[in-house]
Every structure is written in structure tokens, then in C-alpha cells.
Design a protein around this motif. Structure first.
Motif: not given
Length: 383
Positions: A193-213
Motif C-alpha cells: 500500500d506504499g507504506g514504510g518509513i524510508v519512503v515516508d521520511m527519506f524524502p524529508h531528510w533529502q531536502y533538509v540535508l541538501e538545503q541546510l547543509f
């Protein structure tokens, strides 16, 4: 003062995020404040058109907030002459088809993340949006959290010197659903059904890391399904087939190493549900949802390791709070205001489908790295 009505099709508005953050705390909040001033002084006025699958829920939401426009027919909503924006807060599996339909209808598109189920689909949506000449954006709400805005202020001000590492801890205990109801929907734990914490959270970590650091150059990850069986909303036991924890290491441009743990099977002994510690040659900071504390190299103590004696250093007391220095509004509302000004005034909006595609790519490569037990370099996307 004249109004600029902007019709907005909100699809998936009966869900938790679509309703609470995007409708109530963003668009209706903009109306409650009297509208959003545009460049020429007119007021941008959101006119929501609620879309979902359950007519009864839609009718109840509309009545609760004094709205009149709702439908279960997405095609009819997209065909209306009085709408300019399509917003998607559905489950990810339904998102690509609906966004394509909105692009074909000539509407500007703003969407929750992840943009699509896989990188190829996300890239295709980005290309389609560019070809159509529409404005497009992806929700990247963590950038607008007060704690991370303070952290960004420190980065921009050169507080850290050379940044060495970033350590992130995110998560909380999601109840299994048997003796206490789960606080997340059951589909989150089913991969089909498209679940999983990687699918949910890694897109967040991508933009946080890229745009802050700095941009991410490689990923390694270990994932787990710590709770193999859960109970759904109807009280039925089901097998949890999606990952509920991910332990990621990301190498950033410039030699920065980031480690982020994400888990729905962890009990919180932190000040906030998410915290990032940033260490640099000149100073360190710990930032959460709202707060941020710093320690400069000039005030850094010299702890000595001695396991034979009790701890005497008041470690937390040795850090200084970063002041607000500005008012902080709801992060979802702030980004909605930026997107509305992007549509009406042509103001800059860097969080487009290309940014969303990079988030999908990181999640996909993170899962691959976990399956193969190796470090994977992240190639540039052909956008």
C-alpha cells in the motif's frame, strides 16, 4: 481592498494531513487573517474545492467550516473554470495519476511528498509539468520549522566554521493497535500500500540535508520491521510488511557525514520528536521542532572520561538557547503562502517537482542500499 479568488482543488482532504495541516491550519487560516497580500496590494483569497472518496465525510467537513464546494468526482473538479491549483494529499499510490490529470487540465500543481512511487515516475511528472508550462511545487514543511529555521540562520551566519557532521534522531512509539489504538494508519506498515518509513521520511531528510547543509553524494542504510504484526482500524490483525525503522548514513558534499535514525518503534527520551545535532570546528548546535541550543568553541568544556566516578558535568546546562528573533507561523501555512504568491505574482519557489524527484530518488536508493548491504552513490537526475 480587492480580492483575487484562487480556486484550489484539495484532493485527499479527509485524511489527517490534508484536513488538519493544509485545509484548516493553512488555507482556512489565510482566509481567517483576511487573505494574503499580493504584490499589487490585492488580497489572494483561497477558494477550496474539497475532493475525496467519501461523500458523507466531505459534506460534514464542508458544513463544519462553512464551505459549499465539494465532490467525489475529481475529473469534474479539474474541469471547473474557476480553479487554478490542484493539491494532492492522497496516498502515494493514487498521486501520479491525479497529478497527470491536473497537468493535462492546465492547472498549477502543489502536492504532498513523496511526489511519486519511484524515481522514473517522479522525473516524468517533472518533465510533464515543465512541458505544460505550469507552476509546480512539493511540500517540504520541515524547512519551515522554527528549530530548523534557527539552525539555518546559524549556518548562514558561519557559526559552525567547517561543518563536520550531522546526527538526527526522529521517531516515537506507534502502538501496535491491540491494547491501544495505533496513532498512524495501518497502510503505513504494508509495503503493497506504499507504506514504510524510508519512503515516508527519506524524502524529508533529502531536502533538509541538501538545503541546510550540502547536496547528498551517497547513502547507506539498514532497515528493519521491528514490529512484525499489528492490528488495523477494524480490529483485525495483519502482517506488517513495510519497514518501521531505518538507520541511514549520508555523505554530503564537502566531506560532511550525516547519520539519521528514523523509527516508529522507539520511545522518546529527547526534548522533541526530532532532533539534529550539528558539529563544526567553531561550534555545535542541537535543533528540534521549535528549539535550538548552541555551544561555541570558546565555551566548550573539557570533559574527562572516568567511569569510576559519577557524572558531575551539567552537560545540558552548558548550552545556550538561540532566540526566536522573529515570529514563526505554521510551516505548512508559510509554504502555502509562498506557493500562492508564486502562482499569482511569479515569486520564486525553489521547492518544485525536481526537488520532489530528488527526495523520491534518495528513498529508492536507500532501500536498494539496505537490500544490497552497500554504499550507493547518488547520480544526478536527468531533468
Amino acid at each position: 481592498m480587492s480580492r483575487i479568488p484562487i480556486g484550489i482543488v484539495l484532493n485527499g482532504v479527509t485524511g489527517r494531513m490534508g484536513y488538519r495541516q493544509h485545509l484548516v491550519r493553512s488555507l482556512l487560516a489565510i482566509r481567517e487573517q483576511g487573505g494574503l497580500p499580493s504584490r499589487d496590494g490585492s488580497l489572494i483569497w483561497p477558494e477550496p474545492v474539497l475532493v475525496g472518496r467519501n461523500a458523507d465525510k466531505l459534506a460534514q467537513l464542508a458544513q463544519r467550516h462553512g464551505l459549499t464546494e465539494w465532490t467525489t468526482d475529481l475529473d469534474a473538479a479539474l474541469a471547473r473554470s474557476d480553479v487554478q491549483i490542484y493539491f494532492d494529499a492522497q496516498v502515494t499510490q493514487q498521486r501520479e495519476k491525479a497529478i497527470r490529470a491536473a497537468i493535462d487540465a492546465g492547472l498549477h500543481v502543489y502536492t504532498e511528498k513523496p511526489l511519486a512511487e519511484d524515481t522514473d515516475a517522479a522525473v516524468a511528472l517533472c518533465r510533464a509539468a515543465r512541458t505544460a508550462g505550469i507552476k509546480h511545487g512539493v511540500v517540504q514543511d520541515k524547512l519551515f520549522l522554527p528549530g530548523l529555521r534557527k539552525l539555518k540562520r546559524l549556518v548562514d551566519g558561519g557559526f559552525f566554521g567547517r561543518i563536520l557532521s550531522v546526527r538526527g534522531e526522529f521517531g516515537y512509539w506507534v502502538f501496535e493497535g491491540d491494547w491501544q489504538a495505533a496513532q498512524r494508519p495501518s497502510w503505513n506498515y504494508r509495503s503493497a500500500d506504499g507504506g514504510g518509513i524510508v519512503v515516508d521520511m527519506f524524502p524529508h531528510w533529502q531536502y533538509v540535508l541538501e538545503q541546510l547543509f550540502a547536496p547528498i553524494r551517497s547513502v547507506q542504510a539498514t532497515i528493519a520491521t521491528h514490529i512484525p504484526s499489528r492490528v488495523d482500524e477494524a480490529g483485525q490483525a495483519y502482517e506488517a510488511t513495510a519497514d518501521d525503522a531505518a538507520y541511514g548514513t549520508f555523505e554530503l558534499e564537502g566531506g560532511i557525514v550525516a547519520q539519521i535514525n528514523s523509527s516508529w518503534a522507539v520511545r522518546v527520551r529527547r526534548d522533541e520528536l526530532v532532533e539534529f545535532q550539528v558539529d563544526g570546528t567553531h561550534g555545535s548546535a542541537v535543533a528540534g521542532l521549535r528549539e535550538c541550543h548552541v555551544q561555541h568553541r570558546g565555551t566548550t568544556p573539557k570533559p574527562v572520561w572516568n567511569p569510576d566516578l559519577p557524572v558531575t558535568e551539567p552537560f545540558r546546562a552548558q548550552w545556550q538557547a538561540v532566540p526566536d528573533n522573529e515570529p514563526f507561523d505554521n510551516g505548512f501555512k508559510v509554504q502555502w503562502e509562498l506557493f500562492l504568491r508564486h502562482v499569482v505574482d511569479g515569486a520564486d519557489f525553489p521547492w518544485d517537482f525536481a526537488a520532489g524527484a530528488r527526495g523520491v530518488q534518495l528513498a529508492e536508493l536507500g532501500l536498494q542500499a539496505a537490500r544490497e548491504g552497500r554504499r550507493i552513490e547518488i547520480p544526478a537526475l536527468d531533468l
